[in-house]
Scaffold this motif. Structure first.
Motif, PDB file in Angstrom:
ATOM      1  N   ALA A   1      70.940  26.369  28.134  1.00 28.81           N
ATOM      2  CA  ALA A   1      70.203  25.163  28.529  1.00 28.81           C
ATOM      3  C   ALA A   1      69.248  25.472  29.677  1.00 28.81           C
TER       4      ALA A   1
ATOM      5  N   ARG B   1      76.600  28.193  27.069  1.00 33.32           N
ATOM      6  CA  ARG B   1      75.628  27.174  26.692  1.00 33.32           C
ATOM      7  C   ARG B   1      74.943  26.560  27.920  1.00 33.32           C
TER       8      ARG B   1
ATOM      9  N   SER C   1      69.091  22.649  20.736  1.00 34.08           N
ATOM     10  CA  SER C   1      70.224  21.765  20.972  1.00 34.08           C
ATOM     11  C   SER C   1      71.045  21.525  19.717  1.00 34.08           C
ATOM     12  N   SER C   2      70.527  21.951  18.562  1.00 27.33           N
ATOM     13  CA  SER C   2      71.224  21.805  17.280  1.00 27.33           C
ATOM     14  C   SER C   2      70.651  22.833  16.318  1.00 27.33           C
TER      15      SER C   2
ATOM     16  N   ASP D   1      76.013  21.097  17.859  1.00 27.13           N
ATOM     17  CA  ASP D   1      76.097  21.876  19.092  1.00 27.13           C
ATOM     18  C   ASP D   1      74.895  22.804  19.220  1.00 27.13           C
ATOM     19  N   SER D   2      74.547  23.102  20.461  1.00 25.66           N
ATOM     20  CA  SER D   2      73.434  23.994  20.735  1.00 25.66           C
ATOM     21  C   SER D   2      73.797  25.435  20.399  1.00 25.66           C
TER      22      SER D   2
END
Length: 348
Positions: free
Chosen positions: A135, A131, A153-154, A192-193
């Motif tokens: 990002a 992750r 991000s979700s 959570d991403s």
């Protein structure tokens, strides 16, 4: 969706020294849709396959002029889209898997220079470096001001569509992955991403329905299917039907690394597999590729065309072909369409 009339044009772009173009196949093709007029503007969409910058394609980032052949095929479209199948990061922790892809910062800027307007990162390599890597990937896209779909991000942001408004026509674009590898660990959740995973069928269908409420034309770009198989899997065909019924007008995909078939699924245009595009590995079996071009007129998909192309074995960058090379690739496409379950866009 309303009933539509369609026409197919086979288009071949030539390189350098004007190679002869492939012959247009018009058998069983409906009468052409009238040309665009004031108040009836056309919008052109272009789609190509898997892209990353590593191994033989790494040098592209130091010399983006090497992407000129891509720009010639894509840059004149109002919306051009590819799948970026890599993490764009110098950090993160490598996942325990066979193939790991990492591209340095600047990947999205390079794509933008080649006329790409939106990128999906919903695939089985976006989280190769966790992750943190995801990002960093999204940050590189933001730096380049490149719209990204298929991750976030979700779950809400990963399944969200990007909306283009072009001469009064609203185009909604989504990205999703149906690949099973690590899908539960990599999927975006409420907290959570991660990736927009189409295996969450309810969320995928609802995302398309929401996009259809906001747009005239809905595009779903999927990572799906079985590698090196030219016929779509049962999972692909089932999902294509579900998304078309939910309001998808254009469904395109990658992951098989070979060309899969394209054609009509009732009122939706489906291309099951675009193959590789800007690709790291020199494999003659997977160097055949093409660009799918969709014409939208008055808020409807009016016609579809393909540009046959071949990936340069040294640079990994595709270039459009004509003549016998185009005829051969169009033959590959025709045979793949025969087992796709789709209504062929024209007779073989």
């Amino acid at each position: 969706m309303r009933l539509r009339r369609f026409a197919l044009l086979i288009v071949c772009f030539t390189v350098a020294a004007c190679a002869p173009a492939a012959v247009e196949n018009t058998a069983q093709t409906p009468a052409p849709t009238p040309a665009a007029e004031p108040g009836n503007p056309e919008v052109t969409l272009a789609f190509a396959g898997d892209v990353h910058f590593t191994a033989r394609t790494l040098g592209v980032l130091a010399d983006v002029g090497k992407l000129d052949p891509v720009a010639k095929m894509m840059a004149d479209a109002d919306v051009a889209m590819v799948n970026l199948e890599t993490a764009v990061t110098t950090g993160g922790t490598a996942e325990r898997k066979t193939f790991l892809f990492r591209s340095p910062p600047g990947a999205f800027a390079a794509l933008k220079s080649a006329g790409i307007d939106v990128v999906t990162v919903a695939n089985n390599h976006a989280l190769d470096y966790g992750r943190v890597g995801l990002a960093d990937t999204l940050a590189d896209a933001a730096t380049a001001r490149m719209p990204v779909v298929g991750a976030g991000s979700s779950a809400a942001s990963a399944f969200d569509h990007h909306l283009f408004s072009i001469r009064g026509t609203r185009i909604a674009v989504l990205g999703m992955s149906q690949v099973s590898e690590l899908w539960q660990q990599w999927r975006a959740t409420d907290d959570d991403s991660g990736i927009a995973m189409a295996r969450d069928t309810t969320r995928a269908v609802n995302a398309v329905r929401q996009a259809a409420e906001a747009a005239d034309v809905v595009v779903v770009y999927l990572h799906w299917g079985t590698e090196y198989q030219k016929c779509p899997s049962k999972e692909q065909r089932t999902l294509a039907r579900q998304l078309a019924d939910a309001g998808a007008d254009v469904i395109v995909g990658t992951h098989a690394h070979v060309l899969q078939g394209d054609g009509w699924l009732d009122n939706a245009y489906v291309h099951y597999g675009m193959s590789n595009f800007v690709w790291w590995r020199n494999d003659a079996a997977t160097n055949d590729t093409e660009v799918l071009r969709i014409t939208v007129r008055s808020g409807r998909v009016a016609s579809a065309a393909v540009v046959p192309a071949y990936i340069n074995r040294t640079t990994g960058v595709p270039y459009a072909v004509g003549g016998s090379a185009a005829s051969r690739i169009l033959g590959v496409r025709s045979r793949a369409t025969a087992c796709s379950g789709l209504t062929p866009p024209a007779a073989p």
